[in-house]
Every structure is written in C-alpha cells, then in structure tokens.
Design a protein around this motif. Structure first.
Motif, PDB file in Angstrom:
ATOM      1  N   ALA A  82      76.281  41.112  31.969  1.00 23.53           N
ATOM      2  CA  ALA A  82      76.101  42.289  32.824  1.00 23.53           C
ATOM      3  C   ALA A  82      76.668  42.016  34.202  1.00 23.53           C
ATOM      4  CB  ALA A  82      74.631  42.663  32.940  1.00 23.53           C
ATOM      5  N   ILE A  83      77.238  43.052  34.793  1.00 15.62           N
ATOM      6  CA  ILE A  83      77.628  43.049  36.203  1.00 15.62           C
ATOM      7  C   ILE A  83      76.726  44.073  36.875  1.00 15.62           C
ATOM      8  CG2 ILE A  83      79.481  43.497  37.855  1.00 15.62           C
ATOM      9  CD1 ILE A  83      81.446  42.834  35.509  1.00 15.62           C
ATOM     10  N   ALA A  84      75.840  43.602  37.749  1.00 16.74           N
ATOM     11  CA  ALA A  84      74.784  44.453  38.304  1.00 16.74           C
ATOM     12  C   ALA A  84      74.992  44.662  39.795  1.00 16.74           C
ATOM     13  CB  ALA A  84      73.413  43.819  38.053  1.00 16.74           C
TER      14      ALA A  84
ATOM     15  N   GLY B 235      85.166  41.606  30.203  1.00 19.82           N
ATOM     16  CA  GLY B 235      84.648  42.453  29.132  1.00 19.82           C
ATOM     17  C   GLY B 235      83.188  42.812  29.288  1.00 19.82           C
ATOM     18  N   ALA B 236      82.607  42.498  30.443  1.00 16.39           N
ATOM     19  CA  ALA B 236      81.179  42.741  30.658  1.00 16.39           C
ATOM     20  C   ALA B 236      80.920  44.197  31.035  1.00 16.39           C
ATOM     21  CB  ALA B 236      80.658  41.836  31.771  1.00 16.39           C
ATOM     22  N   PRO B 237      79.765  44.741  30.660  1.00 12.26           N
ATOM     23  CA  PRO B 237      79.399  46.086  31.103  1.00 12.26           C
ATOM     24  C   PRO B 237      78.876  46.063  32.536  1.00 12.26           C
ATOM     25  CG  PRO B 237      77.638  45.180  29.765  1.00 12.26           C
ATOM     26  CD  PRO B 237      78.755  44.162  29.742  1.00 12.26           C
ATOM     27  N   VAL B 238      79.087  47.161  33.245  1.00 12.88           N
ATOM     28  CA  VAL B 238      78.534  47.341  34.585  1.00 12.88           C
ATOM     29  C   VAL B 238      77.197  48.044  34.428  1.00 12.88           C
ATOM     30  CG1 VAL B 238      78.869  48.376  36.855  1.00 12.88           C
ATOM     31  CG2 VAL B 238      80.830  47.449  35.599  1.00 12.88           C
ATOM     32  N   ILE B 239      76.125  47.343  34.792  1.00  9.47           N
ATOM     33  CA  ILE B 239      74.764  47.840  34.589  1.00  9.47           C
ATOM     34  C   ILE B 239      74.004  47.691  35.903  1.00  9.47           C
ATOM     35  CG2 ILE B 239      72.608  47.550  33.293  1.00  9.47           C
ATOM     36  CD1 ILE B 239      74.241  46.223  31.080  1.00  9.47           C
ATOM     37  N   GLY B 240      73.430  48.775  36.413  1.00 17.53           N
ATOM     38  CA  GLY B 240      72.688  48.640  37.666  1.00 17.53           C
ATOM     39  C   GLY B 240      72.417  49.970  38.311  1.00 17.53           C
TER      40      GLY B 240
END
Length: 290
Positions: free
Chosen positions: A74-76, A96-101
């Motif tokens: 995750a990228i928060a 390839g990480a999702p942006v979550i926050g």
C-alpha cells in the motif's frame, strides 16, 4: 523550533524502530522544516509507504532503493498537499502497489492560500474510512480521521508498536497552518481532542522530529489555540479590525515572511468564533458581538 544545521539526511534510509524506516525528501522550506519524511512500515515480506512526498526524481530513486525489491502492499497518504501525495502515482507505477488512504480533494475557491497547494491529480485506488485498516506481515495500520489542517486528513496508527503517523496534524517543530476554506479550526481542535484521548506511545510527523510525549504536546497545542482565541477576542473588544491588523499584533516574534500563513490560521479562528456567535464581520472587518 530552530532549523537544524545542514547537511540534512535527504535520501538516506534511517531505521527508527523495528517496523519503521524513514526517508527524507529534498524539499526543506520554512513550511516543511527539513523536508517531507516518507515512512516505510513493514518488513522484507511486505510493507506500506506513508506520505510518499513530492514527485521528485531524486526522492523516488531513494524510495525505490529503500524498498529494495520488497513487495509494496500500500501507498498511504495522510492528505493531499503537494509535499505529501504527488509521488504516490509514479511510485505506484514503479511498484505496482495500490494507493490507499485519504480521500481526494478538490478546492474550487479562488482565495489565496498560504500553505502548499493541493495535489489535484491524486487518485486513490481505495479510500480508508475512519477505523479501517491496512495489513501486512506482522503489521497493521489503522486510519484515524483527523480533519482540520485539511478536511481529508488521516493519521495512521501502527497497532503493533503504539506509534502514530500524524502527517501535518501534529508536529513537534511547529503548529499546523489551518487555512480556510478547506482548513477548519473547529474540526482541528476536535481532532486534537480525539488524539488526546488516545494512548499512542510516540508520534511520527511528516515534518520534524518524533514526538516522544504525545499527550503532553497535544494538551499544549489545545491550550495554545484557546489562548489565540482569547487574544483575538481581546484585540477586537471595542475595536473593529481586519485580519491584516491583527497578525502583526499576535505574531510579533514570528518572521514577517510567515505572516501570510499566520493570517490563514487567524481567519480560521475568526470563522470558528463567528459560527459560535462571538464575533461578526462586515466585509473584511471583524468585531466582537455585544
């Protein structure tokens, strides 16, 4: 707090506790202290990146080196000022990480802003609601809604260690700018009160040193804001004044270059006092109510 002497450790990976590392971005300024601190939380088996920072090639290269091939789960982002979230998209593309926050935010007001402008390109894959968590091998990050500095501000609690990543909501080196129309003083104070009720062991802000006595600092910040309220009411008692006249009286010890930011926080206080029926404005002039 005075700026520390250079050189600042930009681009270096610093381990600050077993699950937490830090990389400083090269964007130091009077508003960002030595720069934005990006935190890597987790292990070689999987990690989260908190506040990836500004979209600077040097900082992105430092983050990729620090990640060193580990899975990024995750990228928060705590909020979407341009010193916090613009590197999320390029880092997501590289890992390839999702942006979550935090939620995206669109500011349509034409009012001049003293703080960093918002990142209009921020597009999360998932918005965390208050109390929702991101999990990885051996770690859990829980979102704590803390509106005020911005309406979309989140803190992240690392459940396994008692650390709280506070973004710009609480910093040890300076108080936060609360800049209308999006910044809201009533929300900011309510969020401080919420953190005061928690039992976090340590705060890791996006700018400046770790806060090792969190509740003591938060209590002082609440007191400081209440003192500013009283100061405004005292200065306006029987004397109608614009914000531009209040700032030099209230911030005598602050460099004049920072008065524009101070004016935003004064305005936020005045809007809060107006909503509580304690002051009235006519155009740009404010006065206390009888």
């Amino acid at each position: 707090m005075a700026m520390p002497p250079k050189p600042w450790p930009t681009g270096l990976v610093e381990t600050i506790e077993p699950l937490v590392r830090r990389v400083l971005a090269p964007n130091g300024s009077p508003f960002t202290y030595t720069g934005t601190q990006t935190y890597l939380v987790g292990t070689r088996e999987g990690l989260a990146v908190i506040d990836p920072g500004p979209d600077l090639a040097e900082h992105l290269a430092a983050l990729i080196a620090a990640i060193d091939g580990a899975p990024v789960l995750a990228i928060a982002c705590t909020h979407t000022h341009r010193d916090h979230s613009p590197a999320a998209a390029p880092l997501a593309a590289l890992t390839g990480a999702p942006v979550i926050g935090c939620a995206p935010l669109s500011i349509t007001s034409d009012e001049p802003r003293a703080d960093a402008p918002f990142d209009q390109d921020y597009a999360p894959d998932r918005v965390l609601q208050d109390g929702e968590s991101i999990r990885g091998p051996g770690w859990t990050l829980t979102a704590i809604a803390t509106p005020g500095h911005t309406s979309n501000h989140l803190c992240f609690a690392l459940e396994e260690s008692g650390a709280l990543f506070t973004g710009d909501h609480v910093m040890g080196w300076s108080t936060s700018v609360v800049s209308p129309p999006d910044g809201d003083m009533a929300d900011y104070l309510a969020s401080l009160e919420r953190l005061y009720e928690r039992e976090d062991r340590i705060y890791y802000p996006a700018h400046g040193p770790a806060v090792t006595k969190p509740r003591q600092l938060v209590r002082g910040m609440i007191g400081h804001r209440r003192q500013r309220e009283k100061q405004i009411l005292r200065l306006l008692d029987g004397v109608a004044q614009p914000i531009g006249s209040l700032v030099p009286l209230m911030y005598k010890s602050v460099p004049e270059a920072l008065w524009s930011a101070a004016a935003q926080s004064v305005k936020a206080h005045l809007i809060d006092l107006e909503q509580r029926g304690l002051v009235t404005r006519m155009e740009d002039v404010w006065t206390t109510n009888a």
